[in-house]
Design an enzyme around this catalytic site. Structure first.
Site, PDB file in Angstrom:
ATOM      1  N   ARG A 169     -78.271 -12.054 -40.413  1.00  0.00           N
ATOM      2  CA  ARG A 169     -79.501 -11.936 -39.634  1.00  0.00           C
ATOM      3  C   ARG A 169     -80.363 -10.804 -40.167  1.00  0.00           C
ATOM      4  O   ARG A 169     -79.841  -9.754 -40.558  1.00  0.00           O
ATOM      5  CB  ARG A 169     -79.140 -11.661 -38.165  1.00  0.00           C
ATOM      6  CG  ARG A 169     -79.010 -12.929 -37.339  1.00  0.00           C
ATOM      7  CD  ARG A 169     -78.402 -12.683 -35.989  1.00  0.00           C
ATOM      8  NE  ARG A 169     -79.009 -11.591 -35.232  1.00  0.00           N
ATOM      9  CZ  ARG A 169     -78.617 -11.232 -34.021  1.00  0.00           C
ATOM     10  NH1 ARG A 169     -77.611 -11.869 -33.431  1.00  0.00           N
ATOM     11  NH2 ARG A 169     -79.193 -10.236 -33.389  1.00  0.00           N
TER      12      ARG A 169
ATOM     13  N   ARG B  28     -81.517  -0.556 -32.356  1.00  0.00           N
ATOM     14  CA  ARG B  28     -80.978  -1.427 -31.300  1.00  0.00           C
ATOM     15  C   ARG B  28     -79.966  -0.672 -30.434  1.00  0.00           C
ATOM     16  O   ARG B  28     -79.876  -0.903 -29.231  1.00  0.00           O
ATOM     17  CB  ARG B  28     -80.364  -2.678 -31.929  1.00  0.00           C
ATOM     18  CG  ARG B  28     -81.437  -3.675 -32.405  1.00  0.00           C
ATOM     19  CD  ARG B  28     -80.918  -4.627 -33.453  1.00  0.00           C
ATOM     20  NE  ARG B  28     -79.907  -5.531 -32.969  1.00  0.00           N
ATOM     21  CZ  ARG B  28     -78.994  -6.120 -33.753  1.00  0.00           C
ATOM     22  NH1 ARG B  28     -78.981  -5.878 -35.052  1.00  0.00           N
ATOM     23  NH2 ARG B  28     -78.110  -6.938 -33.240  1.00  0.00           N
TER      24      ARG B  28
END
Ligand code: ADP
Ligand code: ADP
Ligand code: ZN
Length: 214
Positions: free
Chosen positions: A159, A170
């Protein structure tokens, strides 16, 4: 069985959700997957979501709340659902509470997977996802039988947001915006904390045991 899987990026939510889906025959609702599909289809929502996702930031609440509210009304959720990656903020949790009340679908359990940060980073950098079916692998911990190829024959890829810089953001976003949901669901008497550091099959067994007591 109406379940939420909670935990930081890389905790194993998607992996465990897929196992629970097979076991209980209820759908896995992954907001990340729905958003990635929208990006791939270049829908208006996908175009808007992409910049947030690339940066490792959260997509605005109203976007994901709308997605989930609609998804929960599909027939396949009648027997239950597994929410994976939603809610991620307190406003999302409040909106979900309201939707579930309106739909008369009370939550049974919120399972929180606990994993140390350095392990999370290792898991995310080694994660590979099937381009065709979305199945998740890990180069060391859950490798495909055939190099770079899913059991469905699809090609595995990394990804875009599983790169080190985005992962760092994140994690920060998780601690600031999502971690408070643990207290939210503990206060609601719904939270079960699970050791997510164990092997995939052992984590699954622990979750099953927990759900049997709900
Ligand atoms: P999340 O959905 O919480 O971001 P994933 O289920 O995608 O997490 O898991 C992240 C990565 O870690 C994947 O590559 C997966 O194969 C791997 N993984 C998941 N659970 C475990 C575990 N218990 N032990 C080792 N690796 C795991
Ligand atoms: P992971 O579990 O590895 O963090 P996800 O696939 O759940 O990854 O999410 C990927 C990205 O999609 C997130 O970083 C965020 O940009 C977006 N996203 C997914 N779910 C939500 C949500 N509930 N609220 C806001 N953004 C979300
Ligand atoms: Zn596949």
């Amino acid at each position: 069985m109406n379940i939420i899987l909670l935990g930081p990026p890389g905790a194993g939510k998607g992996t465990q959700a897929a196992m629970l889906m097979n076991r209980y025959n209820i759908p896995q609702i992954s907001t990340g997957e729905i958003l990635r599909a929208a990006v791939q289809n270049q829908s208006l929502m996908g175009l808007k979501a992409k910049e947030y996702m690339d940066a490792g930031d959260l997509v605005p609440d109203e976007v994901v709340v709308g997605i989930v509210r609609e998804r929960l009304q599909a027939d396949d959720c009648d027997g239950g659902f597994i929410l994976d990656g939603f809610p991620r903020t307190l406003p999302q949790a409040d909106a979900l509470k309201q939707s579930l009340e309106e739909l008369n679908m009370p939550l049974d359990a919120v399972v929180s997977l606990q994993v140390e940060t350095d392990v999370l980073v290792e898991r995310l950098t080694g994660r590979r996802t099937c381009r065709s079916c979305g199945k998740v692998y890990h180069l060391q911990y859950d490798p495909p039988a055939q190099n770079n190829t899913c059991s469905c024959g699809g090609k595995l890829e990394q990804r875009d947001d599983d790169c080190e810089e985005t992962i760092r953001n994140r994690m920060q976003v998780y601690h600031q915006q999502t971690a408070p949901l643990e207290d939210y669901y503990r206060d609601a008497n719904l939270l079960s904390v699970i050791d997510g550091m164990a092997e995939i099959s052992d984590v699954h067994e622990q979750i099953i045991l927990t759900l049997q007591n709900c």
